[in-house]
Design a protein around this motif. Structure first.
Motif, short mmCIF file in Angstrom:
data_model
loop_
_atom_site.label_atom_id
_atom_site.label_comp_id
_atom_site.label_asym_id
_atom_site.label_seq_id
_atom_site.Cartn_x
_atom_site.Cartn_y
_atom_site.Cartn_z
N HIS A 98 3.93 6.91 2.63
CA HIS A 98 4.94 6.91 3.71
C HIS A 98 6.16 7.72 3.31
CE1 HIS A 98 2.74 3.76 5.92
NE2 HIS A 98 2.50 3.24 4.73
N ALA A 99 5.97 8.66 2.40
CA ALA A 99 7.12 9.41 1.88
C ALA A 99 7.77 10.31 2.92
CB ALA A 99 6.67 10.25 0.68
N ASN A 100 7.05 10.67 3.97
CA ASN A 100 7.60 11.56 4.99
C ASN A 100 8.20 10.80 6.18
OD1 ASN A 100 5.08 10.65 5.82
ND2 ASN A 100 4.76 12.41 7.18
N GLU A 101 8.33 9.48 6.05
CA GLU A 101 8.77 8.67 7.19
C GLU A 101 10.17 8.08 7.00
OE1 GLU A 101 5.79 5.80 8.19
OE2 GLU A 101 4.15 7.21 7.86
N GLY A 102 10.86 8.50 5.98
CA GLY A 102 12.23 8.04 5.78
C GLY A 102 12.35 6.90 4.79
N GLU A 103 13.60 6.67 4.35
CA GLU A 103 13.85 5.68 3.31
C GLU A 103 13.50 4.27 3.75
OE1 GLU A 103 17.57 4.11 0.51
OE2 GLU A 103 17.81 5.85 1.84
N SER A 104 13.89 3.90 4.97
CA SER A 104 13.65 2.53 5.42
C SER A 104 12.15 2.23 5.51
CB SER A 104 14.31 2.30 6.78
OG SER A 104 13.77 3.20 7.75
N ARG A 105 11.37 3.21 5.97
CA ARG A 105 9.91 3.00 6.06
C ARG A 105 9.29 2.89 4.67
NH1 ARG A 105 6.09 0.98 6.37
NH2 ARG A 105 4.19 1.35 7.59
N MET A 106 9.77 3.65 3.72
CA MET A 106 9.25 3.54 2.37
C MET A 106 9.57 2.18 1.75
SD MET A 106 9.72 7.26 0.52
CE MET A 106 11.43 7.51 1.00
N ARG A 107 10.77 1.68 2.02
CA ARG A 107 11.13 0.36 1.50
C ARG A 107 10.26 -0.73 2.10
NH1 ARG A 107 15.61 0.30 -1.57
NH2 ARG A 107 17.01 2.11 -1.45
N ILE A 108 9.99 -0.62 3.40
CA ILE A 108 9.11 -1.60 4.04
C ILE A 108 7.71 -1.53 3.44
CG2 ILE A 108 7.99 -2.22 6.22
CD1 ILE A 108 10.55 -1.32 7.65
N ALA A 109 7.21 -0.33 3.21
CA ALA A 109 5.88 -0.16 2.62
C ALA A 109 5.83 -0.76 1.21
CB ALA A 109 5.50 1.31 2.59
N ALA A 110 6.90 -0.54 0.44
CA ALA A 110 6.95 -1.09 -0.91
C ALA A 110 6.97 -2.61 -0.88
CB ALA A 110 8.18 -0.55 -1.64
N GLU A 111 7.75 -3.19 0.03
CA GLU A 111 7.82 -4.65 0.14
C GLU A 111 6.48 -5.24 0.57
OE1 GLU A 111 11.00 -5.42 2.82
OE2 GLU A 111 12.58 -4.77 1.43
N GLN A 112 5.82 -4.58 1.52
CA GLN A 112 4.52 -5.08 1.97
C GLN A 112 3.49 -5.03 0.85
OE1 GLN A 112 3.83 -2.53 5.35
NE2 GLN A 112 4.78 -3.94 6.79
N ALA A 113 3.50 -3.95 0.07
CA ALA A 113 2.56 -3.84 -1.05
C ALA A 113 2.87 -4.88 -2.12
CB ALA A 113 2.61 -2.43 -1.64
N ALA A 114 4.16 -5.10 -2.38
CA ALA A 114 4.54 -6.09 -3.40
C ALA A 114 4.15 -7.50 -2.97
CB ALA A 114 6.04 -6.01 -3.66
N VAL A 115 4.28 -7.80 -1.68
CA VAL A 115 3.90 -9.12 -1.17
C VAL A 115 2.42 -9.40 -1.42
CG1 VAL A 115 3.56 -10.44 0.96
CG2 VAL A 115 5.75 -9.33 0.53
N LEU A 116 1.60 -8.37 -1.36
CA LEU A 116 0.17 -8.54 -1.62
C LEU A 116 -0.13 -8.70 -3.11
CD1 LEU A 116 -1.31 -5.86 0.83
CD2 LEU A 116 -1.17 -8.33 1.17
N GLU A 117 0.72 -8.13 -3.96
CA GLU A 117 0.46 -8.14 -5.40
C GLU A 117 0.97 -9.41 -6.09
OE1 GLU A 117 -1.37 -6.03 -6.92
OE2 GLU A 117 -1.58 -4.61 -5.28
#
Length: 240
Positions: free
Chosen positions: A92-111
């Motif tokens: 999600h690197a081309n979708e802006g900072e807020s989208r990258m943060r959401i993606a990181a949080e979602q991945a961390a929630v799964l881990e």
């Protein structure tokens, strides 16, 4: 001299498993499963912990050179939750900072649940072991008192002391198991905290690098290709 010999003979004749009563076997089972869980968690967390700083440097070097597909490939080939969170950010690197943060949080929630699995079980087993030992002590003492009562005036101190020894065996073993599992639980928690810290720091540093240090215009052109590679790879794996 005779007293010393009698003590040594008593110790040689006493056995935790034969004389400790049925509660000793329950404590042994608790200790066995606790050790198995501890070894499994240690191996799992060891495989999941990487040198996060070195890994992030490699990803950033690939991004500086415009090698986004290579950066994604490195994430796929690296085990552990840190690499999977970094991969989610790159997709999600081309979708802006807020989208990258959401993606990181979602991945961390799964881990995080995978990291914390069985840690609560270790804590519970450590807490239950001495309680089972105390229960065994109470029942063995009750048995000793009832045995003395049945003997009446002919009851001997040796009979009662033997019952006390059997009763204390359960408590002693329960405390030993509790100490071992408590130390193991704290060790596992330390590993979990270290990996969680690596996930948070690596995610924040990568997002900052992409937003403020990398060539964002080039990233916007190549990031969709990266996502396409990941999708194709996932489709191929699913097809297999």
């Amino acid at each position: 001299m005779n007293t010393t010999n009698l003590t040594e003979n008593s110790l040689e004749q006493f056995s935790f498993f034969a004389d400790g009563g049925p509660f000793v076997w329950v404590i042994v089972a608790i200790g066995f499963f606790g050790i198995v869980f501890l070894i499994e968690r240690t191996l799992y967390l060891h495989r999941g912990q990487i040198r996060a700083a070195t890994f992030l440097d490699g990803i950033c070097n690939n991004l500086r050179s415009g090698r986004y597909v290579e950066a994604l490939t490195v994430c796929e080939e690296t085990p552990g939750p840190v690499a999977r969170v970094v991969k989610a950010i790159l997709l999600h690197a081309n979708e802006g900072e807020s989208r990258m943060r959401i993606a990181a949080e979602q991945a961390a929630v799964l881990e995080i649940p995978s990291l914390e699995r069985r840690a609560g079980t270790l804590r519970t087993l450590a807490a239950v072991a001495p309680l089972v030992g105390f229960a065994g002590t109470v029942f063995e003492l009750l048995h000793a008192f009832l045995l003395m009562k049945s003997e009446g005036h002919y009851a001997s101190a040796d009979l009662f002391s033997g019952g006390i020894a059997e009763a204390l065996a359960a408590t002693g073993l329960g405390i030993v198991v509790c100490i071992i599992l408590t130390l193991g639980h704290h060790f596992v928690l330390g590993r979990i905290r270290a990996i969680t810290h690596d996930i948070e720091k690596t995610g924040i540093d990568l997002i900052s690098f992409i937003c403020y240090e990398s060539d964002v215009s080039a990233l916007e052109k190549k990031a969709p290709a990266v996502a396409g590679v990941a999708t194709d790879s996932g489709g191929n794996k699913a097809g297999k």
